[in-house]
Design a protein around this motif. Structure first.
Motif, PDB file in Angstrom:
ATOM      1  N   ILE A  89       0.832  -1.210   0.000  1.00 37.18           N
ATOM      2  CA  ILE A  89       0.000   0.000   0.000  1.00 37.18           C
ATOM      3  C   ILE A  89       0.862   1.253   0.000  1.00 37.18           C
ATOM      4  N   ILE A  90       1.848   1.285   0.895  1.00 39.83           N
ATOM      5  CA  ILE A  90       2.705   2.466   1.012  1.00 39.83           C
ATOM      6  C   ILE A  90       3.590   2.614  -0.221  1.00 39.83           C
ATOM      7  N   SER A  91       4.083   1.502  -0.754  1.00 36.54           N
ATOM      8  CA  SER A  91       4.928   1.565  -1.956  1.00 36.54           C
ATOM      9  C   SER A  91       4.163   2.149  -3.131  1.00 36.54           C
ATOM     10  N   SER A  92       2.915   1.711  -3.302  1.00 34.44           N
ATOM     11  CA  SER A  92       2.090   2.231  -4.388  1.00 34.44           C
ATOM     12  C   SER A  92       1.823   3.724  -4.211  1.00 34.44           C
ATOM     13  N   ALA A  93       1.477   4.125  -2.981  1.00 29.06           N
ATOM     14  CA  ALA A  93       1.211   5.541  -2.717  1.00 29.06           C
ATOM     15  C   ALA A  93       2.468   6.378  -2.886  1.00 29.06           C
ATOM     16  N   LEU A  94       3.625   5.830  -2.492  1.00 27.51           N
ATOM     17  CA  LEU A  94       4.883   6.561  -2.629  1.00 27.51           C
ATOM     18  C   LEU A  94       5.250   6.742  -4.101  1.00 27.51           C
ATOM     19  N   THR A  95       4.999   5.718  -4.902  1.00 26.98           N
ATOM     20  CA  THR A  95       5.252   5.826  -6.341  1.00 26.98           C
ATOM     21  C   THR A  95       4.387   6.913  -6.965  1.00 26.98           C
ATOM     22  N   ASN A  96       3.114   6.945  -6.568  1.00 26.20           N
ATOM     23  CA  ASN A  96       2.211   7.980  -7.076  1.00 26.20           C
ATOM     24  C   ASN A  96       2.667   9.378  -6.654  1.00 26.20           C
ATOM     25  N   ALA A  97       3.146   9.495  -5.398  1.00 27.33           N
ATOM     26  CA  ALA A  97       3.620  10.793  -4.904  1.00 27.33           C
ATOM     27  C   ALA A  97       4.839  11.264  -5.682  1.00 27.33           C
ATOM     28  N   ILE A  98       5.748  10.345  -6.004  1.00 36.41           N
ATOM     29  CA  ILE A  98       6.934  10.699  -6.787  1.00 36.41           C
ATOM     30  C   ILE A  98       6.546  11.118  -8.201  1.00 36.41           C
ATOM     31  N   ASP A  99       5.619  10.370  -8.796  1.00 33.62           N
ATOM     32  CA  ASP A  99       5.163  10.707 -10.155  1.00 33.62           C
ATOM     33  C   ASP A  99       4.503  12.079 -10.205  1.00 33.62           C
TER      34      ASP A  99
END
Length: 238
Positions: free
Chosen positions: A221-231
């Motif tokens: 969950i956090i990895s997916s959200a972190l990827t979205n935040a970076i994008d």
């Protein structure tokens, strides 16, 4: 003058703002190391004096930083009660509370000095992105925590019925079984309490499999959200 100071303490692009951030980060790390060294029983009196001087200097700089941020803030009350505003205050508060008072009665407040570690969040872009990711996925994380609490309780109930008669000293009640449920679901397994019946061991195997999934879910969950935040950050910069 006020705009100059605002750019220095709140900005991130100018050279003076980067130097200011580096200085504060360095002092935070120095103060943490000094705080850690103070707990060593065998340090000499001379070292204690040096560490005290480091503490005073760091607190004075942090206090100046806090006052500058308060001065340049357009909504001062909002800053005072903001997350970083509270962290900045808690980082210096124990020092001033101890002035002119018996330190022995305020030793419990010394742990507040550890809030200086959280001050680093203000100056770390990666941590800021992580904070954004946590906020983005807060509903999923809240649901996950709620489901985890339910599973812990159901695990405690299950192991209680399997092991109560065989080990009444360890599984005397569901409350006593909660410790086993927590360390098993989190796959820690200290080994101080473990099942001895066949049913209890089979139940434990199932709980361990569920526990492996529980450890993996928040990571995804956090990895997916972190990827979205970076994008999103990269899109804004483009």
């Amino acid at each position: 003058m006020k705009e100059y100071l605002r750019d220095m303490v709140e900005g991130s692009e100018s050279r003076k703002s980067r130097y200011f951030a580096y200085i504060i980060q360095t002092l935070i790390l120095i103060s943490i190391v000094a705080f850690t060294m103070e707990t060593v029983p065998s340090i000499s009196d001379e070292t204690k004096i040096i560490l005290r001087g480091v503490e005073i200097f760091c607190v004075l700089v942090f206090s100046l930083e806090y006052l500058l941020r308060l001065y340049v803030s357009e909504r001062k009350l909002k800053f005072v009660f903001s997350f970083f505003g509270i962290i900045d205050l808690l980082a210096i508060l124990p020092f001033y509370l101890a002035l002119g008072m018996d330190l022995r009665s305020l030793r419990a407040l010394r742990f507040l000095r550890l809030f200086r570690i959280l001050k680093l969040m203000r100056y770390n872009k990666a941590i800021n992105r992580f904070s954004i990711a946590i906020k983005t996925a807060k509903e999923e994380i809240t649901l996950f925590l709620f489901v985890t609490l339910i599973l812990i309780y159901l695990s405690a109930v299950g192991i209680y019925y399997f092991e109560n008669e065989a080990q009444p000293e360890h599984f005397a009640s569901i409350f006593d079984s909660l410790w086993w449920a927590i360390v098993t679901l989190t796959t820690v397994g200290y080994g101080d309490v473990y099942p001895i019946t066949l049913g209890g061991r089979m139940f434990t195997f199932v709980i361990l499999m569920i526990g492996l999934g529980i450890v993996a879910i928040p990571t995804g969950i956090i990895s997916s959200a972190l990827t979205n935040a970076i994008d999103e950050k990269e899109e804004k910069e483009e």
